[in-house]
Every structure is written in structure tokens, then in C-alpha cells.
Motif scaffolding. Structure first.
Motif, PDB file in Angstrom:
ATOM      1  N   GLU A  76      39.116  38.998  41.113  1.00  0.00           N
ATOM      2  CA  GLU A  76      40.109  38.357  41.971  1.00  0.00           C
ATOM      3  C   GLU A  76      40.701  37.130  41.275  1.00  0.00           C
ATOM      4  OE1 GLU A  76      38.019  37.586  45.609  1.00  0.00           O
ATOM      5  OE2 GLU A  76      37.915  39.702  46.130  1.00  0.00           O
ATOM      6  N   THR A  77      41.868  36.722  41.738  1.00  0.00           N
ATOM      7  CA  THR A  77      42.559  35.594  41.109  1.00  0.00           C
ATOM      8  C   THR A  77      41.774  34.297  41.222  1.00  0.00           C
ATOM      9  OG1 THR A  77      43.861  35.209  43.110  1.00  0.00           O
ATOM     10  CG2 THR A  77      44.853  36.586  41.402  1.00  0.00           C
ATOM     11  N   CYS A  78      40.900  34.173  42.208  1.00  0.00           N
ATOM     12  CA  CYS A  78      40.116  32.948  42.355  1.00  0.00           C
ATOM     13  C   CYS A  78      39.122  32.784  41.199  1.00  0.00           C
ATOM     14  CB  CYS A  78      39.380  32.922  43.689  1.00  0.00           C
ATOM     15  SG  CYS A  78      38.317  34.354  44.016  1.00  0.00           S
ATOM     16  N   GLY A  79      38.881  33.821  40.414  1.00  0.00           N
ATOM     17  CA  GLY A  79      37.978  33.730  39.275  1.00  0.00           C
ATOM     18  C   GLY A  79      38.663  33.284  37.996  1.00  0.00           C
ATOM     19  N   THR A  80      39.981  33.149  38.023  1.00  0.00           N
ATOM     20  CA  THR A  80      40.742  32.797  36.823  1.00  0.00           C
ATOM     21  C   THR A  80      40.280  31.469  36.227  1.00  0.00           C
ATOM     22  OG1 THR A  80      42.656  34.009  37.636  1.00  0.00           O
ATOM     23  CG2 THR A  80      43.059  32.400  35.904  1.00  0.00           C
ATOM     24  N   SER A  81      40.165  30.440  37.049  1.00  0.00           N
ATOM     25  CA  SER A  81      39.772  29.126  36.523  1.00  0.00           C
ATOM     26  C   SER A  81      38.330  29.130  36.044  1.00  0.00           C
ATOM     27  CB  SER A  81      40.005  28.029  37.562  1.00  0.00           C
ATOM     28  OG  SER A  81      39.196  28.240  38.697  1.00  0.00           O
ATOM     29  N   LEU A  82      37.468  29.884  36.701  1.00  0.00           N
ATOM     30  CA  LEU A  82      36.075  29.983  36.260  1.00  0.00           C
ATOM     31  C   LEU A  82      35.980  30.639  34.883  1.00  0.00           C
ATOM     32  CD1 LEU A  82      34.466  31.213  39.590  1.00  0.00           C
ATOM     33  CD2 LEU A  82      34.147  28.979  38.527  1.00  0.00           C
ATOM     34  N   ALA A  83      36.708  31.728  34.704  1.00  0.00           N
ATOM     35  CA  ALA A  83      36.695  32.434  33.422  1.00  0.00           C
ATOM     36  C   ALA A  83      37.303  31.567  32.327  1.00  0.00           C
ATOM     37  CB  ALA A  83      37.444  33.755  33.540  1.00  0.00           C
ATOM     38  N   ARG A  84      38.402  30.887  32.629  1.00  0.00           N
ATOM     39  CA  ARG A  84      39.036  30.007  31.644  1.00  0.00           C
ATOM     40  C   ARG A  84      38.093  28.880  31.230  1.00  0.00           C
ATOM     41  NH1 ARG A  84      43.105  28.164  34.444  1.00  0.00           N
ATOM     42  NH2 ARG A  84      42.023  26.270  35.008  1.00  0.00           N
TER      43      ARG A  84
ATOM     44  N   GLN B 205      31.571  36.157  43.189  1.00  0.00           N
ATOM     45  CA  GLN B 205      32.296  37.324  43.678  1.00  0.00           C
ATOM     46  C   GLN B 205      33.733  37.342  43.154  1.00  0.00           C
ATOM     47  OE1 GLN B 205      31.080  40.007  45.253  1.00  0.00           O
ATOM     48  NE2 GLN B 205      29.145  39.001  44.805  1.00  0.00           N
ATOM     49  N   CYS B 206      34.299  36.157  42.961  1.00  0.00           N
ATOM     50  CA  CYS B 206      35.656  36.085  42.397  1.00  0.00           C
ATOM     51  C   CYS B 206      35.678  36.705  41.004  1.00  0.00           C
ATOM     52  CB  CYS B 206      36.129  34.634  42.318  1.00  0.00           C
ATOM     53  SG  CYS B 206      36.518  33.900  43.917  1.00  0.00           S
ATOM     54  N   LEU B 207      34.657  36.411  40.208  1.00  0.00           N
ATOM     55  CA  LEU B 207      34.582  36.979  38.864  1.00  0.00           C
ATOM     56  C   LEU B 207      34.280  38.472  38.924  1.00  0.00           C
ATOM     57  CD1 LEU B 207      32.590  34.233  36.961  1.00  0.00           C
ATOM     58  CD2 LEU B 207      34.940  34.910  36.534  1.00  0.00           C
ATOM     59  N   ALA B 208      33.282  38.847  39.709  1.00  0.00           N
ATOM     60  CA  ALA B 208      32.836  40.236  39.753  1.00  0.00           C
ATOM     61  C   ALA B 208      33.909  41.176  40.280  1.00  0.00           C
ATOM     62  CB  ALA B 208      31.572  40.361  40.604  1.00  0.00           C
ATOM     63  N   LYS B 209      34.709  40.703  41.219  1.00  0.00           N
ATOM     64  CA  LYS B 209      35.749  41.549  41.802  1.00  0.00           C
ATOM     65  C   LYS B 209      37.076  41.442  41.060  1.00  0.00           C
ATOM     66  CE  LYS B 209      33.777  41.639  46.405  1.00  0.00           C
ATOM     67  NZ  LYS B 209      33.989  41.318  47.819  1.00  0.00           N
TER      68      LYS B 209
END
Length: 101
Positions: free
Chosen positions: A45-53, A39-43
Motif C-alpha cells: 500500500e502507498t502508506c508503506g512508501t515512506s517506510l521503504a524509502r 501491513q502497509c509494506l506487506a500489502k
């Protein structure tokens, strides 16, 4: 005169180096994992930053410049229509991660 030439030379070096920067967009299925990371990635949100990196770095890119949810209609001909990829009332979402070298 020298400072003007130095400025033009510096600008041309910066323009040339940015022209060689590679950008690639990866479209991935965003599976619900129970931890909320999807959901962090899909939305976006800043919590998805480390996942995307981490995703970009695992593919030899330096960073993730953006990530967002992708509507299946945006992906031409490669994603089954709604219902074909659903199980137990939950459907996959797709995420676009833009990586840069």
C-alpha cells in the motif's frame, strides 16, 4: 549530421549512466508492531512508501523502487517452515524492499 551525432552521444551517456545504477533487494522479517506500518509494506500500500524509502536510505541507497510481501517458499533455505517462527498464533511475514542508488 551534427544533431544526429549529438543524439547518439546523448543516448550512449544515458545508457552508460543507467548501467551503473545499483539495485538491491532486501528481505526482512515484517514484525507486527501494532501501528499498522508492517501491513502497509506487506500489502504494497502507498502508506508503506515512506517506510521503504527510509529503510533504503538507512543503507545508503537513494530510493525504494518497490516493496511487497514475500512468501517464505520464495526464500530458498533461509526461513524456517510455518510454525517454527510463530508465537501466540501470529507468524512473521517477510517483505522484499527493492532499493536503488
Amino acid at each position: 549530421m551534427r544533431s544526429a551525432l549529438a543524439l547518439i552521444f546523448s543516448a550512449s551517456i544515458l545508457a552508460a549512466s543507467s548501467a551503473f545504477a545499483e539495485t538491491r533487494v532486501f528481505i526482512i522479517a515484517n514484525q507486527v508492531d501494532g501501528y499498522g506500518s508492517g501491513q502497509c509494506l506487506a500489502k504494497g500500500e502507498t502508506c508503506g512508501t515512506s517506510l521503504a524509502r527510509t529503510y533504503c536510505q538507512s543503507r545508503d541507497f537513494a530510493k525504494a523502487s518497490s516493496y511487497r510481501r514475500v512468501d517464505p517458499d520464495e526464500i530458498t533455505g533461509s526461513v524456517p517452515k510455518t510454525g517454527a517462527n510463530c508465537s501466540h498464533g501470529r507468524c512473521d511475514e517477510y517483505v522484499a524492499i527493492t532499493c536503488q542508488r
